[in-house]
Design an enzyme around this catalytic site. Structure first.
Site, short mmCIF file in Angstrom:
data_model
loop_
_atom_site.label_atom_id
_atom_site.label_comp_id
_atom_site.label_asym_id
_atom_site.label_seq_id
_atom_site.Cartn_x
_atom_site.Cartn_y
_atom_site.Cartn_z
N THR A 15 38.58 37.99 41.73
CA THR A 15 38.63 37.66 43.16
C THR A 15 37.43 36.79 43.46
O THR A 15 36.28 37.26 43.35
CB THR A 15 38.56 38.94 44.02
OG1 THR A 15 39.63 39.81 43.63
CG2 THR A 15 38.69 38.61 45.50
N LYS A 45 45.04 36.77 48.71
CA LYS A 45 44.25 38.00 48.45
C LYS A 45 43.26 38.28 49.60
O LYS A 45 43.18 39.39 50.10
CB LYS A 45 43.50 37.81 47.12
CG LYS A 45 42.41 38.80 46.84
CD LYS A 45 42.90 40.05 46.17
CE LYS A 45 41.79 41.09 46.07
NZ LYS A 45 42.19 42.34 45.52
N LYS A 71 32.80 42.80 49.67
CA LYS A 71 32.87 41.50 48.97
C LYS A 71 34.06 40.68 49.49
O LYS A 71 33.92 39.50 49.80
CB LYS A 71 33.02 41.75 47.46
CG LYS A 71 33.29 40.47 46.68
CD LYS A 71 33.71 40.71 45.25
CE LYS A 71 34.23 39.41 44.66
NZ LYS A 71 34.67 39.51 43.28
P1 NAD Z 1 33.18 44.59 36.51
O1 NAD Z 1 31.82 44.21 36.96
O2 NAD Z 1 33.46 45.98 36.06
O3 NAD Z 1 33.61 43.61 35.30
C1 NAD Z 1 33.25 42.27 35.18
C2 NAD Z 1 32.85 42.02 33.73
O4 NAD Z 1 32.55 40.64 33.57
C3 NAD Z 1 31.57 42.80 33.35
O5 NAD Z 1 31.84 43.62 32.22
C4 NAD Z 1 30.57 41.70 33.02
O6 NAD Z 1 29.68 42.02 31.99
C5 NAD Z 1 31.49 40.56 32.61
N1 NAD Z 1 30.86 39.24 32.64
C6 NAD Z 1 30.06 38.72 33.61
N2 NAD Z 1 29.69 37.46 33.26
C7 NAD Z 1 30.28 37.21 32.07
C8 NAD Z 1 30.27 36.09 31.18
N3 NAD Z 1 29.58 34.97 31.45
N4 NAD Z 1 30.98 36.16 30.04
C9 NAD Z 1 31.67 37.29 29.72
N5 NAD Z 1 31.71 38.38 30.52
C10 NAD Z 1 31.02 38.33 31.67
O7 NAD Z 1 34.17 44.15 37.67
P2 NAD Z 1 35.69 44.65 37.88
O8 NAD Z 1 35.73 45.83 38.76
O9 NAD Z 1 36.37 44.66 36.54
O10 NAD Z 1 36.24 43.43 38.76
C11 NAD Z 1 36.52 42.16 38.20
C12 NAD Z 1 37.11 41.28 39.27
O11 NAD Z 1 38.29 41.88 39.79
C13 NAD Z 1 36.18 41.06 40.47
O12 NAD Z 1 36.30 39.74 40.90
C14 NAD Z 1 36.71 42.05 41.51
O13 NAD Z 1 36.45 41.64 42.84
C15 NAD Z 1 38.19 42.02 41.20
N6 NAD Z 1 38.92 43.24 41.58
C16 NAD Z 1 38.40 44.47 41.30
C17 NAD Z 1 39.10 45.61 41.67
C18 NAD Z 1 38.57 47.00 41.35
O14 NAD Z 1 39.12 47.98 41.88
N7 NAD Z 1 37.55 47.13 40.52
C19 NAD Z 1 40.33 45.50 42.35
C20 NAD Z 1 40.85 44.22 42.60
C21 NAD Z 1 40.12 43.11 42.21
#
Ligand code: NAD
Length: 297
Positions: free
Chosen positions: A92, A167, A242
């Site tokens: 997102t 979204k 966010k």
């Molecule tokens: P998270 O922080 O658990 O996972 C993100 C991952 O990206 C982390 O493991 C981080 O180390 C990795 N990362 C960051 N920079 C990187 C790079 N340069 N190369 C490789 N890996 C890298 O976040 P999440 O909860 O998995 O959410 C991910 C996305 O999904 C976000 O944009 C969030 O807004 C969206 N989202 C999350 C949810 C939820 O319930 N968690 C629901 C809908 C949408």
């Protein structure tokens, strides 16, 4: 398909597991070693570098925290993958970064999609996510079977960045409606109206909405709602904050007047900064209740 998957966090970890379960040849990558170790433990192949991750892939997905991470990774990706490699971002992110990512891909002759999700970590684990997709129709058609291995509803919303637009508009409705439902329950408490009575009326009347009937912010009426589980997320207030931030940034740039979206952002910021960030977003009812005044007697 041969797929590279970048970002093995709360969402990416279970998503990549579902891709592998569906028989795709998947290689994952994350900059954090804990995330990589967890993925390896569940039997996934994890690379040590971005270059290794995408070698020989025809499709690359990213699931990263925010726009700056996506632009950083995509700017490297486009010089690592051959032309025609399909790039899909499921994070997102803000509209401007989504547009920039599409432009970067197009400049390298790679078809691309923005495909943010809803459904949270439970949906990611069960393969029950909803994907909101932006990009050209033929690219969407090519990606749809891949997304179907991770999601139940795959909706094409229009051209580049329209998935992100859908979204943030949807989540602005959600943030506002959860506050509205919370306010109604707190008013009911003040008036001596039972939670169940309000639920029974509003859930079949014009106040009916998802925040009430699926995610009811008071314990009791909807047993599966986080309110029955100490407000454990679910969907954390920090993530709602966010998304409201993204919708207000988009409203400002586009000129849309969204006073309730603005108010919801302010309230979720206050809630998050006063210790609510890691609680389910429906727990904002506690702040509404705490700010109410006792006028009895
Ligand atoms: P998270 O922080 O658990 O996972 C993100 C991952 O990206 C982390 O493991 C981080 O180390 C990795 N990362 C960051 N920079 C990187 C790079 N340069 N190369 C490789 N890996 C890298 O976040 P999440 O909860 O998995 O959410 C991910 C996305 O999904 C976000 O944009 C969030 O807004 C969206 N989202 C999350 C949810 C939820 O319930 N968690 C629901 C809908 C949408």
């Amino acid at each position: 398909m041969s797929i590279g998957f970048i970002g093995l966090g709360h969402m990416g970890g279970p998503m990549v597991a579902n891709l592998a379960k569906a028989g795709h040849d998947v290689t994952g990558f994350d900059v954090v070693s804990v995330a990589c170790d967890q993925a390896r433990q569940s039997g996934l192949r994890v690379a040590n570098t971005l270059e290794e991750t995408v070698a020989g892939c025809d499709t690359v997905l990213t699931m990263l925290p925010a726009g700056r991470h996506v632009l950083n990774v995509w700017s490297q990706l486009v010089s690592l993958v051959p032309e025609r490699t399909l790039l899909i971002d499921c994070s997102t992110i803000d509209i401007d970064s989504a547009r920039q990512a599409h432009a970067m891909a197009a400049a390298h002759n790679c078809p691309s999609l923005d495909a943010p999700v809803s459904g949270g970590t439970a949906g990611a684990a069960s393969g029950g996510l909803a994907f909101m997709v932006g990009g050209e129709q033929p690219v969407f058609a090519k990606a749809e079977p891949i997304l179907q291995t991770m999601g139940k509803r795959i909706i094409h919303c229009g051209g580049a960045s329209m998935g992100q637009a859908a979204k943030i508009c949807n989540n602005m409705i959600l943030g506002i409606s959860m506050i509205a439902v919370g306010e109604a329950f707190v008013l009911a408490e003040k008036l001596g109206l039972a939670h169940q009575a309000l639920f029974d009326v509003a859930s079949v009347s014009s106040g009916q909405c998802w925040s009430l009937t699926t995610y009811c912010p008071v314990p009791g009426p909807v047993p599966t709602a986080p309110s029955n589980n100490g407000y454990r997320p679910g969907f954390a207030a920090a993530l709602m904050l966010k998304d409201l931030d993204l919708s207000q940034a988009a409203a400002e740039v586009s000129g849309a007047d969204t006073p309730l979206g603005r108010a919801a952002l302010r309230l979720y910021r206050q809630f998050s900064e006063s210790g609510g960030a890691d609680r389910d977003f429906s727990a904002i009812i506690d702040m509404i209740r705490a700010q109410s005044v006792d006028r009895r007697g």
